[in-house]
Design an enzyme around this catalytic site. Structure first.
Site: not given
Length: 567
Positions: A93, A137, A144, A206, A209
């Site tokens: 990301r 990320h 994910d 999460e 993740h």
């Protein structure tokens, strides 16, 4: 979608790399290692917690440091041994995307996603544990994802129930949350065990993740936009052409057949959006008017077997038709020169229930008029092919679905192909049809015409269509004379912008044979280049676009490669 990670877990303040390409960052597209991995990269679109495309996502792709990508490929391979596989939500990301998240989190007035993504939290609580100014990320070793469970044939792959959707902010999303049931927690642990076996660790807040424990560059962030690979060549171009069908959208299955052998068989997107089921080469699509080549073949086989003649008057088989049909032959029905009225225009509006082939005949029995004298012109006619299905029934003594099954599908090994009748055998691995709506996709699988078999009622998949396409090149089903009739220029369709004709169930042009199929929720095409012995089939469960141009583009790549080969 993809997860929003916690603060970067590094000792030193991370630096942003000066790399401007994925190659410089030593990242790879996961599909270079797992070509058919399932992706659901929502940050490249608007279906995410922000409600808009995220800055830095120019394509729905998963890039990772090569060490993380190779580890992820091993996870997927191990799961496939157990009839499971991965679906990725987000991978690398860019830093600019993380900044976009932070701006959104600070905009307390924007509450559009609260009900779906953080129903139990005030938006002010999202900053920190869920949305942070630095994300793991951005280092390229965090992913994910979830797990799909497939059937015993490794198709109909459907996401496991994890208790929440992806990017759900709250206690229910914690991997060991007490707010989910035992089965959901077991599914989360299944994912965790599979990931940990290849060196990934879970972020406990999460369930989706994971970060590679031995990160290649733990103190370096990257801000390269997420784009499609820039590779050149046929495979890269096909991937670019198919990208609109990838992800959480109605799907497509693509087949390329060369010299009677499958050289490409790939599927993208979903066969069932509501259940998130992955499209596959076994997915069964409603063929719509691609059905007509099978209906024509049924008539040709009956003629080949001496049960009827192509030039029989239609009233020999359907004597209840009005006097105006006296001059219509089966040939006229096959090549759309009958002048028969369109049954769709004769139906009451709204029509109660679904009309069937016999219902088409009942409507035409009342109409003592034609569009033009038989044989004098061409007008595409669904009515004609509905009548041909009834003729096939009367000449064979079997129902149309049964005749197709025993005389065409079964001999060719097309085990999952059938003319679908509600209440009869179900469509194996069925795709459901969808139409584009302002807020996404709406299921539009059936309408009042969908039960008519002769003009569009067959369901098939690309595995079976490969068998059908191969049989068109030899005598295993239709003899040479029958195939010649099917592909002969029986009636001219158009002279501009290029000359085209219609055979029996096929459209024809110089060096090209094809047919498309369009019905509510489905768009399909089959294109043949007979001299090159090349066939492209594209089947999709969406109302737009018609994939004829897509098939032509893909076919040209294969022809170009063949022409470049040394002789």
């Amino acid at each position: 979608m993809a997860s929003v990670s916690a603060l970067a877990q590094v000792d030193a303040t991370p630096r942003v790399s000066a790399a401007v390409t994925m190659e410089q960052a030593r990242m790879v597209d996961i599909r270079s290692l797992v070509p058919d991995i399932s992706q659901s990269i929502a940050y490249a679109g608007s279906n995410n917690f922000v409600g808009a495309p995220i800055r830095g996502y120019q394509a729905p792709r998963c890039w990772l440091k090569h060490e993380a990508a190779e580890a992820l490929a091993r996870v997927d391979a191990a799961l496939r041994e157990r009839h499971m596989r991965l679906r990725v939500f987000d991978c690398y990301r860019p830093v600019r995307a993380v900044a976009h998240f932070v701006r959104w989190a600070n905009d307390r007035a924007d509450q559009r996603s609260k009900a779906t993504h953080y129903p139990d939290l005030d938006k002010s609580k999202l900053l920190g544990d869920y949305i942070a100014p630095v994300s793991g990320h951005s280092r390229g070793a965090t992913v994910d994802l979830t797990v799909l469970r497939c059937d015993a044939h490794d198709v109909d792959c459907e996401p496991l129930d994890m208790g929440t959707g992806f990017d759900f902010f709250g206690i229910r999303a914690h991997t060991d949350s007490p707010e989910v049931n035992a089965a959901q927690r077991a599914n989360r642990h299944l994912l965790r065990d599979a990931m940990e076996a290849q060196g990934f660790r879970n972020y406990a807040m999460e369930w989706w993740h994971y970060t590679l424990r031995l990160e290649p560059t733990p103190d370096t962030l990257y801000d390269i936009p997420v784009t499609a690979p820039t590779d050149s060549g046929r495979q890269a171009e096909i991937e670019r052409l198919m990208q609109p069908y990838d992800g959480d959208v109605p799907g497509v299955s693509l087949l390329v057949l060369k010299d009677g052998k499958v050289v490409l068989s790939r599927s993208y997107g979903r066969s069932d959006l509501e259940r998130g089921i992955e499209a596959s080469p076994a997915t069964g699509y409603r063929l719509a008017s691609v059905t007509k080549q099978f209906t024509a073949a049924a008539i040709l086989l009956l003629a080949q077997d001496g049960k009827l003649a192509i030039d029989d008057p239609v009233k020999r088989w359907l004597p209840s038709l009005p006097k105006v049909a006296d001059g219509i032959t089966l040939r006229n029905l096959l090549d759309h020169t009958s002048g028969m009225l369109d049954y769709e225009d004769l139906m009451a509006a709204p029509y109660e229930g679904q009309i069937r082939d016999a219902g088409v005949l009942a409507l035409l029995e009342k109409e003592d008029r034609l569009y033009f004298p038989p044989g004098s012109s061409f007008r595409y006619s669904n009515s004609g092919y509905a009548l041909l299905a009834l003729v096939a029934e009367r000449a064979s003594g079997k129902s149309f679905p049964e005749y197709l099954r025993t005389r065409i599908f079964q001999p060719l090994g097309m085990r999952d192909t059938l003319a679908y009748v509600a209440g009869g055998p179900e469509v194996p691995h069925r795709a459901w049809g969808y139409s584009k709506a302002c807020d996404g996709w709406t299921r539009t699988d059936q309408n009042a015409y969908s039960a008519v078999l002769g003009d569009g009622g067959i369901y098939s998949n690309i595995a079976d269509m490969a068998r059908w396409a191969a049989a068109l090149d030899d005598d295993r089903l239709l003899g040479k004379a029958s195939r010649a009739l099917a592909f002969e220029r029986q009636a001219q369709v158009s002279s501009t912008p290029e000359a085209t004709w219609y055979g029996f169930g096929w459209r024809l042009a110089d060096g090209l044979q094809w047919h498309s199929g369009e019905s509510v929720g489905f768009r399909n095409t089959i294109v043949r280049w007979p001299k090159q012995r090349l066939t492209v089939v594209v089947l999709s469960n969406r109302n737009d676009p018609t994939p004829y141009d897509l098939a032509i583009s893909i076919g040209r790549w294969f022809m170009a490669d063949a022409q470049a080969e040394p002789h």
